[in-house]
Design a protein around this motif. Structure first.
Motif, PDB file in Angstrom:
ATOM      1  N   LEU A 225     -17.217  15.832 -32.142  1.00  0.00           N
ATOM      2  CA  LEU A 225     -18.930  17.057 -32.106  1.00  0.00           C
ATOM      3  C   LEU A 225     -18.592  17.326 -30.897  1.00  0.00           C
ATOM      4  N   LYS A 226     -18.155  17.479 -29.455  1.00  0.00           N
ATOM      5  CA  LYS A 226     -17.980  18.213 -28.929  1.00  0.00           C
ATOM      6  C   LYS A 226     -16.856  19.366 -28.340  1.00  0.00           C
ATOM      7  N   TYR A 227     -16.787  19.420 -29.693  1.00  0.00           N
ATOM      8  CA  TYR A 227     -15.583  21.084 -29.338  1.00  0.00           C
ATOM      9  C   TYR A 227     -16.257  21.934 -30.798  1.00  0.00           C
ATOM     10  N   GLU A 228     -16.847  20.818 -31.831  1.00  0.00           N
ATOM     11  CA  GLU A 228     -16.914  21.354 -33.586  1.00  0.00           C
ATOM     12  C   GLU A 228     -18.460  20.823 -33.779  1.00  0.00           C
ATOM     13  N   PRO A 229     -19.135  21.008 -32.563  1.00  0.00           N
ATOM     14  CA  PRO A 229     -20.589  20.172 -33.154  1.00  0.00           C
ATOM     15  C   PRO A 229     -20.848  20.397 -34.622  1.00  0.00           C
ATOM     16  N   GLY A 230     -21.599  19.020 -35.765  1.00  0.00           N
ATOM     17  CA  GLY A 230     -22.127  20.028 -36.764  1.00  0.00           C
ATOM     18  C   GLY A 230     -22.642  18.873 -37.998  1.00  0.00           C
ATOM     19  N   ALA A 231     -23.589  18.702 -38.412  1.00  0.00           N
ATOM     20  CA  ALA A 231     -23.825  17.233 -38.990  1.00  0.00           C
ATOM     21  C   ALA A 231     -23.387  16.952 -40.465  1.00  0.00           C
ATOM     22  N   GLY A 232     -22.861  17.896 -41.058  1.00  0.00           N
ATOM     23  CA  GLY A 232     -21.702  17.045 -42.006  1.00  0.00           C
ATOM     24  C   GLY A 232     -20.275  16.013 -41.216  1.00  0.00           C
ATOM     25  N   LYS A 233     -19.871  16.364 -40.046  1.00  0.00           N
ATOM     26  CA  LYS A 233     -18.808  16.263 -38.744  1.00  0.00           C
ATOM     27  C   LYS A 233     -19.583  14.820 -39.242  1.00  0.00           C
ATOM     28  N   TRP A 234     -21.347  14.755 -38.116  1.00  0.00           N
ATOM     29  CA  TRP A 234     -21.582  13.490 -37.849  1.00  0.00           C
ATOM     30  C   TRP A 234     -21.875  12.358 -38.726  1.00  0.00           C
ATOM     31  N   LEU A 235     -22.114  12.386 -39.974  1.00  0.00           N
ATOM     32  CA  LEU A 235     -22.243  11.654 -40.970  1.00  0.00           C
ATOM     33  C   LEU A 235     -21.312  11.788 -41.705  1.00  0.00           C
TER      34      LEU A 235
END
Length: 269
Positions: A225-235
């Protein structure tokens, strides 16, 4: 390939970090000493062992470029100590206690590849994860999936020493600082190169990541999330962490063998 002179051979600094691992350290050290490649600096950083590990280091001290023993803030702090002690020239490889080079000619192959590849920041090869009585190849992943996977084994990587001195390992990550360094290099347009050579045999039985799997996944989540933030990655990581915590709880309740059987059945469906 094997007729390189010392002046042709890039310097490779091999680092072993260890803490209270007297039963495994000498095997790791011998895998370094047995390398037929000549231009090697070997650095050993001990965390203040009390089980006889330091005696093993002292036994081989004459063959080491540098060694020290004393308290540290964890494995990556120990690695940073090695980075400070290493030459700025050449390359660095981290072969931790319990792991070892796959064969005596590994560094010959790596050294030749490094001498032929100007501009590369990280060269990586293959690894085999060792379990009780058998081994499993570490699956190489595409670099663009760094947010999700470790694309190669840390012990199978050779990192430009000048880059290591500039970046070092970020101590906020207790398990994933190596992953952070690779991701940081990738996002800063670092040059990676793969070589189809079995570099190392990695101990999959007692590794730090296996013992602290939840922390490892949490670190990887924060790095992604630091380098490629996004809701999909968080989920993705929220569900992954929930799954791992469920498996750990199930193992405690049902036992390891029954949980593994249930997991295999669920995957088949």
């Amino acid at each position: 390939m094997l007729n390189q002179t010392m002046t042709d051979q890039p310097l490779i600094s091999v680092v072993t970090v260890v803490y209270n691992d007297v039963k495994n350290l000498e095997n790791t050290m011998n895998s370094v000493f047995s390398q037929t490649y000549k231009n090697v600096d070997y650095i050993v950083i001990d965390g203040g062992s009390t089980d006889g590990t330091v005696d093993i280091i002292k036994k081989h001290a004459s063959k080491l470029k540098y060694w020290t023993s004393g308290p540290d803030k964890g494995i990556y702090d120990a690695m940073n100590k090695a980075i400070a002690a290493a030459s700025r020239e050449g390359w660095m490889n981290f072969m931790n206690s319990g792991d070892k080079f796959a064969s005596p000619d590994v560094l010959d192959k790596i050294g030749y590849a490094l001498s032929q590849q100007a501009g590369v920041d990280i060269l990586y090869g293959n690894a085999e994860i060792q379990y009780e009585g058998f081994g499993v190849p570490f699956k190489i992943q595409p670099l663009h999936t760094l947010w999700k996977y470790s694309p190669f084994c840390h012990q199978a990587a050779f990192i430009k020493a000048s880059l290591m001195k500039e970046y070092q390992y970020d101590l906020q990550y207790k398990i994933g600082a190596d992953h952070d360094l690779f991701f940081r290099t990738y996002k800063n347009n670092g040059i990676f190169s793969y070589i189809n050579v079995l570099v190392c045999l990695f101990d999959g039985r007692e590794g730090t990541t296996k013992k602290r799997i939840v922390q490892a996944i949490q670190d990887k989540k924060n790095i992604a999330l630091k380098y490629e933030p996004g809701a999909g990655k968080w989920l993705y990581y929220q569900f992954y962490l929930a799954y791992i915590k469920f498996v750990i709880a199930a193992k405690r309740l049902l036992g390891t063998k029954l949980t593994a059987t249930i997991t295999r059945l669920l995957k088949k469906k």
